[in-house]
Design a protein around this motif. Structure first.
Motif, mmCIF file in Angstrom:
data_model
loop_
_atom_site.group_PDB
_atom_site.id
_atom_site.type_symbol
_atom_site.label_atom_id
_atom_site.label_comp_id
_atom_site.label_asym_id
_atom_site.label_seq_id
_atom_site.Cartn_x
_atom_site.Cartn_y
_atom_site.Cartn_z
ATOM 1 N N ARG A 162 -56.479 16.832 21.150
ATOM 2 C CA ARG A 162 -56.478 17.412 22.492
ATOM 3 C C ARG A 162 -55.061 17.812 22.852
ATOM 4 N NH1 ARG A 162 -58.838 14.155 27.129
ATOM 5 N NH2 ARG A 162 -56.757 13.301 26.975
ATOM 6 N N ILE A 163 -54.919 18.939 23.525
ATOM 7 C CA ILE A 163 -53.604 19.371 23.991
ATOM 8 C C ILE A 163 -53.059 18.353 24.983
ATOM 9 C CG2 ILE A 163 -52.315 21.183 25.188
ATOM 10 C CD1 ILE A 163 -53.288 21.926 22.334
ATOM 11 N N MET A 192 -45.354 22.414 17.619
ATOM 12 C CA MET A 192 -45.862 21.064 17.346
ATOM 13 C C MET A 192 -47.193 21.099 16.610
ATOM 14 S SD MET A 192 -45.074 18.648 20.672
ATOM 15 C CE MET A 192 -46.061 19.601 21.802
ATOM 16 N N THR A 193 -48.031 22.095 16.932
ATOM 17 C CA THR A 193 -49.390 22.119 16.392
ATOM 18 C C THR A 193 -49.585 23.099 15.249
ATOM 19 O OG1 THR A 193 -50.104 23.824 17.953
ATOM 20 C CG2 THR A 193 -50.344 21.514 18.649
ATOM 21 N N GLY A 194 -48.744 24.107 15.177
ATOM 22 C CA GLY A 194 -48.940 25.164 14.189
ATOM 23 C C GLY A 194 -50.042 26.135 14.593
ATOM 24 N N MET A 195 -50.528 26.005 15.818
ATOM 25 C CA MET A 195 -51.600 26.882 16.306
ATOM 26 C C MET A 195 -51.028 28.092 17.018
ATOM 27 S SD MET A 195 -54.375 24.355 17.994
ATOM 28 C CE MET A 195 -54.283 22.639 17.619
ATOM 29 N N LYS A 196 -51.866 29.111 17.113
ATOM 30 C CA LYS A 196 -51.499 30.316 17.858
ATOM 31 C C LYS A 196 -51.623 30.045 19.355
ATOM 32 C CE LYS A 196 -52.890 33.462 14.243
ATOM 33 N NZ LYS A 196 -53.681 34.620 13.855
ATOM 34 N N ARG A 252 -54.215 28.141 24.491
ATOM 35 C CA ARG A 252 -54.659 28.462 25.852
ATOM 36 C C ARG A 252 -56.163 28.249 26.004
ATOM 37 N NH1 ARG A 252 -50.573 32.262 25.138
ATOM 38 N NH2 ARG A 252 -52.045 33.883 24.522
ATOM 39 N N ARG A 253 -56.936 28.579 24.973
ATOM 40 C CA ARG A 253 -58.386 28.331 25.016
ATOM 41 C C ARG A 253 -58.686 26.836 25.069
ATOM 42 N NH1 ARG A 253 -60.150 32.708 20.498
ATOM 43 N NH2 ARG A 253 -60.175 34.538 21.858
ATOM 44 N N MET A 254 -57.955 26.062 24.291
ATOM 45 C CA MET A 254 -58.154 24.615 24.299
ATOM 46 C C MET A 254 -57.810 24.031 25.669
ATOM 47 S SD MET A 254 -56.695 23.585 20.530
ATOM 48 C CE MET A 254 -57.016 21.834 20.723
ATOM 49 N N ILE A 255 -56.725 24.512 26.264
ATOM 50 C CA ILE A 255 -56.326 24.049 27.588
ATOM 51 C C ILE A 255 -57.411 24.392 28.602
ATOM 52 C CG2 ILE A 255 -54.695 24.463 29.486
ATOM 53 C CD1 ILE A 255 -52.514 24.655 27.239
ATOM 54 N N GLU A 257 -60.291 21.990 28.125
ATOM 55 C CA GLU A 257 -59.967 20.655 28.613
ATOM 56 C C GLU A 257 -59.962 20.619 30.140
ATOM 57 O OE1 GLU A 257 -56.632 18.707 26.565
ATOM 58 O OE2 GLU A 257 -57.086 19.969 24.818
ATOM 59 N N ARG A 258 -59.444 21.670 30.760
ATOM 60 C CA ARG A 258 -59.455 21.742 32.227
ATOM 61 C C ARG A 258 -60.889 21.723 32.751
ATOM 62 N NH1 ARG A 258 -54.927 26.508 33.011
ATOM 63 N NH2 ARG A 258 -53.108 25.137 33.234
ATOM 64 N N LEU A 259 -61.755 22.504 32.131
ATOM 65 C CA LEU A 259 -63.150 22.547 32.576
ATOM 66 C C LEU A 259 -63.853 21.209 32.367
ATOM 67 C CD1 LEU A 259 -64.213 26.111 31.407
ATOM 68 C CD2 LEU A 259 -63.700 25.338 33.744
#
Length: 88
Positions: free
Chosen positions: A2-3, A23-27, A32-35, A38-40
């Motif tokens: 989780r972010i 830190m994650t190596g992600m785009k 932003r999609r993960m965030i 998680e917010r939802l």
């Protein structure tokens, strides 16, 4: 992963997107999609344009973030309505 697990509480501890990317190596788009997801799900990940992402430390931070998001939503709606009314 989780972010939210990479973030600390309080705006003074905000982490820029570029740092989360390293830190994650992600785009950025994936992060932003993960965030958003998680917010939802109820995780209070806040952000601002100058410092980055952080977890809510108190109700005041949450209130400022919500006020900012609602203002942005109104501005987006106004822009969409203006385009709909525009003459070609």
């Amino acid at each position: 992963m989780r972010i939210a697990d990479l973030l600390s509480c309080g705006q003074e501890n905000a982490v820029p997107l570029s740092h989360i990317k390293s830190m994650t190596g992600m785009k950025g788009r994936t992060i932003r999609r993960m965030i958003a997801s998680e917010r939802l799900a109820g995780v209070p990940i806040l952000s601002d344009c100058s410092t980055g992402y952080y977890l809510a430390e108190n109700d005041g931070e949450k209130e400022r973030f919500v006020r900012s998001m609602r203002h942005r939503a109104r501005e987006i709606e106004r822009a969409a309505e203006a385009i709909e009314r525009a003459k070609e």
